[in-house]
Motif scaffolding. Sequence first.
Motif, short mmCIF file in Angstrom:
data_model
loop_
_atom_site.label_atom_id
_atom_site.label_comp_id
_atom_site.label_asym_id
_atom_site.label_seq_id
_atom_site.Cartn_x
_atom_site.Cartn_y
_atom_site.Cartn_z
N ASP A 50 0.87 -1.18 0.00
CA ASP A 50 0.00 0.00 0.00
C ASP A 50 0.91 1.23 0.00
O ASP A 50 1.50 1.58 1.02
CB ASP A 50 -0.90 -0.01 1.24
CG ASP A 50 -1.94 1.11 1.22
OD1 ASP A 50 -1.56 2.26 0.91
OD2 ASP A 50 -3.11 0.84 1.54
N GLU A 52 0.45 4.45 -0.14
CA GLU A 52 0.11 5.55 0.75
C GLU A 52 0.55 5.25 2.19
O GLU A 52 1.12 6.11 2.88
CB GLU A 52 -1.40 5.83 0.70
CG GLU A 52 -1.84 6.99 1.58
CD GLU A 52 -3.34 7.25 1.50
OE1 GLU A 52 -3.84 8.05 2.32
OE2 GLU A 52 -4.01 6.64 0.65
N ILE A 53 0.28 4.03 2.64
CA ILE A 53 0.67 3.64 3.99
C ILE A 53 2.18 3.59 4.13
O ILE A 53 2.75 4.04 5.14
CB ILE A 53 0.04 2.27 4.35
CG1 ILE A 53 -1.45 2.44 4.63
CG2 ILE A 53 0.72 1.64 5.55
CD1 ILE A 53 -1.76 3.24 5.88
N LYS A 56 3.56 6.98 4.52
CA LYS A 56 3.24 7.53 5.83
C LYS A 56 4.23 7.06 6.90
O LYS A 56 4.63 7.84 7.77
CB LYS A 56 1.81 7.15 6.23
CG LYS A 56 1.42 7.61 7.63
CD LYS A 56 -0.02 7.23 7.96
CE LYS A 56 -0.39 7.64 9.38
NZ LYS A 56 -1.80 7.30 9.72
N TYR A 57 4.63 5.79 6.84
CA TYR A 57 5.44 5.21 7.91
C TYR A 57 6.92 5.03 7.53
O TYR A 57 7.69 4.49 8.34
CB TYR A 57 4.87 3.84 8.31
CG TYR A 57 3.59 3.94 9.09
CD1 TYR A 57 3.61 4.15 10.47
CD2 TYR A 57 2.35 3.83 8.47
CE1 TYR A 57 2.44 4.24 11.20
CE2 TYR A 57 1.16 3.93 9.19
CZ TYR A 57 1.21 4.13 10.55
OH TYR A 57 0.05 4.22 11.28
N ASP A 471 -4.83 1.95 11.14
CA ASP A 471 -4.42 1.83 9.74
C ASP A 471 -4.34 0.38 9.28
O ASP A 471 -3.92 0.12 8.15
CB ASP A 471 -3.05 2.50 9.54
CG ASP A 471 -3.14 4.02 9.59
OD1 ASP A 471 -4.21 4.55 9.26
OD2 ASP A 471 -2.12 4.66 9.93
N LEU A 473 -2.35 -2.01 10.16
CA LEU A 473 -1.04 -2.63 10.08
C LEU A 473 -0.94 -3.79 11.07
O LEU A 473 -0.21 -4.76 10.83
CB LEU A 473 0.07 -1.61 10.39
CG LEU A 473 0.16 -0.36 9.53
CD1 LEU A 473 1.40 0.44 9.91
CD2 LEU A 473 0.18 -0.71 8.07
N ARG A 486 -1.08 -6.05 5.68
CA ARG A 486 -0.83 -4.67 5.32
C ARG A 486 0.37 -4.08 6.06
O ARG A 486 0.98 -3.10 5.61
CB ARG A 486 -2.08 -3.82 5.60
CG ARG A 486 -2.13 -2.52 4.84
CD ARG A 486 -3.42 -1.79 5.14
NE ARG A 486 -3.58 -0.62 4.30
CZ ARG A 486 -4.37 0.40 4.57
NH1 ARG A 486 -5.08 0.40 5.69
NH2 ARG A 486 -4.47 1.42 3.75
N GLY A 487 0.75 -4.70 7.18
CA GLY A 487 1.87 -4.20 7.98
C GLY A 487 3.14 -5.00 7.85
O GLY A 487 4.16 -4.63 8.46
#
Length: 514
Positions: A50, A52-53, A56-57, A471, A473, A486-487
């Motif tokens: 992802d 965008e994620i 962000k991180y 989020d 994750l 997702r994480g």
Amino acid sequence: MSEPSDINSDQKSFAHADEQPTTARPVVEMPNPYASTRGSITSKQLPAFDEEIINKYNRSGPRYTSYPTALEFSPMPAGLETKILQEREVHAPLSLYFHIPFCRHLCYYCACNKIITKKNSDAGDYLEYLMAEIKHKRSLLQTPKDGKKPLVKQLHFGGGTPTFLQDNELVQLWEFLQTQFEFLPEDQGDYSIEIDPRELGDETLTVLRNLGFNRVSLGVQDLDEKVQIAVNRINSAELIENVLAEARALGFHSINVDLIYGLPHQTPETLDTTVRRIIEMAPDRLSVFNYAHLPERFKSQRQIKEVDLPTPAAKLTMLGNTINTLTEAGYQYIGIDHFAKPDDELAIAQREGKLHRNFQGYTIMGDCDLLGFGVSSISQISNANSSYILQNHTDLQVYKDNIDAARNNPTVMPAVNVIKTSIKDRLREYVIMNLLCHDYMDFRDINQKFGIDAITYFINEIQQLGEMQQDRLIDMDAAGIRVLPRGRLLGRNVAMVFDEYLEKKHKNRFSKVI
């Protein structure tokens, strides 16, 4: 799984957050909580990309080949290394690491401890120092009551370029090791070496296999000629293919290929071509590293023009494409850059909850003390009450001077830096390594092993994880913390929440996680 608020409801704390963890308690055998519910690979367990994620991180953070990290080293007190080796648990098996620092060619991207030379005599001279260090350290290890030599389950030659050593020098070192240690049979042990395909003699692979090496790792990085020229590492796809085919025919159990994304002149299209060609060669494992451009720290990287580097957006596309291509080809994502075929020992160990990390990366031999030999090498040694991380000097001449001094004064030892880990460090190490190896932190397991109430002890960290849960994750409930698909690419971010040293001292000392 439940929302974070459910963690604090109806809990029966039996320890306070300020109480010290301990391992001095009865051990109750429990089913391994980290044995995977994966069973076989399913889409549910694949890392979800992802962009965008990730943006962000995507912050700086350690790779956690140890905890505490190497930034916590302090000068080694006189006599301590000798004491550590003498008091090592006599029945603990060993993993041996040998650093061979020499390379014939400078790869511009490289951040390893290396010495560029074309003089074969440098290796012979270094080998004498290496064997002197081995003999000295071995003399300090206790011998088991059955009279056998200390047991070695794992061995790794890294560098530099280990195959800078001539075939006869490899044989000389291996045969010397047999006089100092007891080795598991090669079908049970893990004996590996890093190989530069350009630096292989006609018989080198045969020699290595006959000695007992059963795993090889090939540094490829990229197959695109323009990229290879830009980083000064030129090897054809045909050469790589021939080396893999020969290693497979000789019966090596596992073959790894290293690739790097983010190199000069790389594009998503050219890297995809490289990845697909490598997949055709069918290595058992792949390591796909992010190139961190730090020319202010690594002189060789000043040869790379920043204008030739791909943009951050292009690098993310490369990563996403590579993950998708490898998982579609059937490779299991292990974590932190690593992929393996489902039937490889690394993938099996992860599914069985038996995977570990140390300075060699992911490993299946987590019960071993790590003994490092050679310039800059690192050791990790535990005894009943303490755990230590030790490092030899990173300057070759200083390393040699220490070995020479030890010939006349055996109290002189090669390690110059040390970390003595506290029980609190070992608790956090256990949490971090399970998050990175198995995507899970099991509260009951931690309670039993360390005599704490994990929810109470880590309440501040749990609260910090709230945004990651929102989020998607991770997921948290009263049983533990699980990293979700997702994480998985951001597992280091989850682990960093449990790092007591990071925010206090080293916030900007590491490369980005992606």
